[in-house]
Design a protein around this motif. Structure first.
Motif, short mmCIF file in Angstrom:
data_model
loop_
_atom_site.label_atom_id
_atom_site.label_comp_id
_atom_site.label_asym_id
_atom_site.label_seq_id
_atom_site.Cartn_x
_atom_site.Cartn_y
_atom_site.Cartn_z
N ASN A 140 -4.95 -13.11 -51.65
CA ASN A 140 -3.80 -12.22 -51.74
C ASN A 140 -3.51 -11.63 -50.35
O ASN A 140 -4.25 -11.87 -49.39
CB ASN A 140 -3.99 -11.15 -52.81
N ALA A 141 -2.46 -10.84 -50.26
CA ALA A 141 -2.02 -10.37 -48.95
C ALA A 141 -3.09 -9.54 -48.23
O ALA A 141 -3.31 -9.69 -47.03
CB ALA A 141 -0.74 -9.55 -49.09
N GLU A 142 -3.78 -8.69 -49.00
CA GLU A 142 -4.82 -7.84 -48.38
C GLU A 142 -5.97 -8.68 -47.84
O GLU A 142 -6.47 -8.44 -46.73
CB GLU A 142 -5.36 -6.86 -49.41
N GLN A 143 -6.40 -9.65 -48.66
CA GLN A 143 -7.49 -10.51 -48.22
C GLN A 143 -7.08 -11.29 -46.98
O GLN A 143 -7.85 -11.47 -46.05
CB GLN A 143 -7.87 -11.48 -49.35
N GLU A 144 -5.83 -11.75 -47.02
CA GLU A 144 -5.31 -12.53 -45.91
C GLU A 144 -5.33 -11.71 -44.61
O GLU A 144 -5.73 -12.22 -43.56
CB GLU A 144 -3.86 -12.96 -46.25
N SER A 145 -4.94 -10.45 -44.71
CA SER A 145 -4.89 -9.68 -43.47
C SER A 145 -6.29 -9.32 -42.98
O SER A 145 -6.53 -9.23 -41.78
CB SER A 145 -3.97 -8.46 -43.60
#
Ligand SMILES: [Zn+2]
Ligand SMILES: [Zn+2]
Length: 679
Positions: A140-145
């Motif tokens: 997800n976006a958080e993991q990605e960042s």
């Protein structure tokens, strides 16, 4: 004894040693060991387009359709188990859980839906402890960042520390695995430290399925391996065959070269600290090692220790945050039960409040399950005299004896000594002895009384004496053969029970009232961890925390699951009291079986310490230790505080030299730098 290398070559052993000293030959030890017992582990390989294979003769076969849909259902179930519920599983477990025959698995292997590998049978394996949702392949976006920040660190190619702060169920493992992948892609090695043995196995397996079944490069190191196994894994690392090492505390010393990444999962866990000589903290050693190797240290936690989070806030470590659960699963709702109110309303003396009683009733009516936590074992934890107020103490320790009803005796939980249950007060001979304070045994009895039809079991160190008993109980609960599971902290960790909708905590206060500056931090961590146990599956979870001090911030913030609010308040307290992370702390215990010697030696040591007091160090003591007597030894304590760690370590090494010069035996002086507990 098998033949040594010298005998095999027909030369003298000393001759070989000489050659070795000259550097002309190298002697390598090879681990022979008994034949390695292995088991087959099955993993999901991904879903090729042909998930719905069509039977060639199906037109004429009326049953074909039903057969094939049956087959699809089976395959779907296996996919669920291996991909979203459990992760890779040993074959026998998979057969049992999916209720399929071996032939089904073999066919799916042939069709390329599954893959398999052999792995050593692990005595520490707990089939129901695979209590962690397998990592998803999409971030997800958080993991990605978070991953982006990790990548940026790798690009710099120098030492750094990052803290991955992610709420329970936020998918830290996905990030770990990607970080390991990036490390390997850069031609470097990775070390992954986890707080418990069950996790080494699980993470090891995830690596296998992540990097493909042919990936042989994972070594697993922990204390439950046999000597042969451990030596084999150690040599695999040493010879560069393993590129990823997964292990518990001592794996931080694994002979891995060219390290690019060291992960410390659940960095706040006490199990990273070795409490015997040599005392060390696995997390701290990991950071030092990363520094030496110019590697990245990645610390992960849902409730980071105060020290670590403080460093992150001060900018010493880089903070990466995962604030939401994967698949947008909501956190369980946490409610406080004020025991003062409960008592006023019901005059109920049961450890189970009216609210908890109603909650359990609801679970039973809905056919879901409840976990009930209590952090004391035994029946009653104190035996008191009504006439003189004396409590029955252990003969070896200054601690109350715990009453065990089934075993019909009193036990000391510190030294293991046993006494008969007294009929009269040992001090004043009065007949009015009574038992006070409920333990897990008592709670189980209460639950059986209050819920006569329910299927109840207890899990603590008394009922789970062996790994097998432990597994049987957890297995029965996971399999739905039990409605209520009562137990100690053992229950708070890791287990992923899909049908648990209620978690009750009998008393949040017992850990809060310990005479220890970490009491609030521990309580907050425990309650947050417990709250993470409810609502892991599709069903919504509810947590009830019983307490006499609902105002306490550790409880309030745990209810809101608000780490940063807790951190701010606790930090304020630590600053005011000059405790870590604002000071470095050392606990020095002087102990001996004879009181006179313990006093004499602590006075002597005091003579060494006192000139240093207030010169960059605050020295408190000697005072009677909170546990004044333990295992027959009398104990006195010095507490040393200094804003500068170097001042403290210098003073302590001076103290040890002083002890030696003054014939204070080194067994009498116990130095604990950065103590986790002051007891
Ligand atoms: Zn008495
Ligand atoms: Zn004792």
């Amino acid at each position: 004894m098998p033949l040594g290398p010298a005998a095999k070559l027909g030369v003298e052993a000393s001759a070989l040693q000489r050659l070795q000293r000259l550097g002309l030959i190298e002697i390598r030890e090879k681990v022979q060991g008994r034949s390695r017992r292995t088991q087959r582990v099955i993993a999901w390989k991904g879903s090729p387009a042909a998930t719905e294979p069509t039977s060639k003769k199906s037109e004429e076969n009326l049953n074909a359709e039903t057969q094939s849909s049956q087959r699809n259902r089976r395959e779907e179930r296996i996919r669920e188990l291996l991909e979203t519920e459990r992760g890779p599983l040993p074959l026998p477990q998979l057969l049992q859980l999916a209720a399929v025959t071996r032939a089904v698995i073999e066919r799916m292997l042939r069709d390329g839906l599954l893959e398999s590998w052999e792995e050593p049978i692990d005595p520490a394996e707990d089939p129901f402890d695979a209590g962690f949702t397998p990592p998803a392949h999409e971030l997800n976006a958080e993991q990605e960042s978070a991953l982006k920040a990790i990548r940026a660190r790798f690009e710099l190619g120098e030492f750094g520390v990052q803290l991955l702060h992610g709420v329970t169920g936020s998918g830290k493992t996905e990030v770990y695995l990607r970080a390991v992948q990036e490390t390997l892609a850069r031609g470097k090695m990775a070390l992954v430290l986890v707080p418990e043995i069950a996790l080494t196995l699980w993470i090891g397996r995830q690596c296998r399925s992540w990097f493909g079944a042919r990936f042989e490069g994972v070594a697993v190191l922990h204390s439950a391996l046999s000597d042969v196994e451990r030596a084999r894994e150690w040599w695999r690392v040493r010879n560069g065959e393993a590129r990823v090492v997964v292990g518990t505390r001592s794996a931080v010393f694994a002979p891995l070269e060219n390290i690019g990444l060291i992960i410390v999962d659940e960095e706040q866990e006490n199990s990273y600290k070795q409490e015997e000589t040599p005392r060390y903290h696995g997390r701290d050693v990991a950071i030092v090692r990363a520094k030496m190797e110019g590697a990245l240290a990645l610390l992960g936690s849902a409730t980071p220790s105060m020290e670590t989070y403080h460093h992150a806030r001060e900018g010493k470590y880089e903070l990466l945050t995962l604030a939401s659960r994967v698949a947008d699963r909501s956190l369980a709702s946490v409610e406080i039960v004020d025991l003062r109110e409960d008592f006023q309303q019901s005059h109920n003396t049961s450890p189970i409040s009216a609210a908890l009683h109603a909650g359990i009733q609801e679970c039973l009516a809905n056919g879901t399950q409840a976990l009930v936590l209590i952090n004391r074992r035994g029946y009653s934890w104190s035996v008191l005299c009504r006439s003189c107020g004396a409590s029955v103490q252990c003969v070896n320790c200054s601690i109350s004896m715990t009453h065990h009803k089934q075993r019909n005796r009193l036990e000391c939980h510190y030294c293991g000594s046993i006494q008969a249950i007294p009929k009269v007060c040992p001090k004043c001979q009065s007949k009015y002895v009574y038992f006070f304070g409920e333990g897990s045994e008592h709670l189980e009895e209460r639950l059986r009384k209050e819920f006569p039809g329910a299927r109840i079991a207890r899990l603590d160190r008394d009922t789970a004496r062996t790994k097998r008993q432990y597994q049987e109980t957890l297995g029965a609960f996971a399999g739905g053969a039990l409605d209520i599971l009562v137990g100690t902290q053992m229950l708070a960790k890791g287990h992923d029970f899909q049908r648990v909708t209620l978690v009750g905590v009998i008393s949040a206060d017992s850990s809060l009232s310990l005479p220890d500056f970490r009491a609030a931090e521990r309580t907050f961590q425990l309650l947050t961890q417990v709250a993470g146990r409810a609502g892991r599956g599709e069903l919504k979870g509810r947590v009830l925390i019983q307490t006499f001090y609902p105002e306490h911030y550790a409880i309030q913030d745990a209810v809101r699951q608000d780490y940063s609010a807790f951190f701010e308040r606790e930090l304020h307290f630590r600053r005011m009291m000059a405790y870590p992370p604002f000071t470095s702390l050392a606990n020095v215990i002087v102990r001996d079986v004879t009181l006179e010697k313990a006093i004499r030696w602590s006075r002597q040591l005091s003579e060494y310490f006192s000139p240093h007091d207030d010169k960059g160090v605050r020295i408190l003591g000697p005072a009677t230790a909170p546990l004044a007597r333990l295992k027959k030894e009398h104990r006195f304590q010095f507490l040393l505080k200094s804003p500068k760690r170097s001042v403290l370590t210098k003073l302590l090494s001076g103290a040890l030299a002083y002890c030696e010069a003054n014939e204070i035996p080194d067994t009498a002086v116990l130095v604990d730098m950065d103590p986790l507990s002051l007891l």
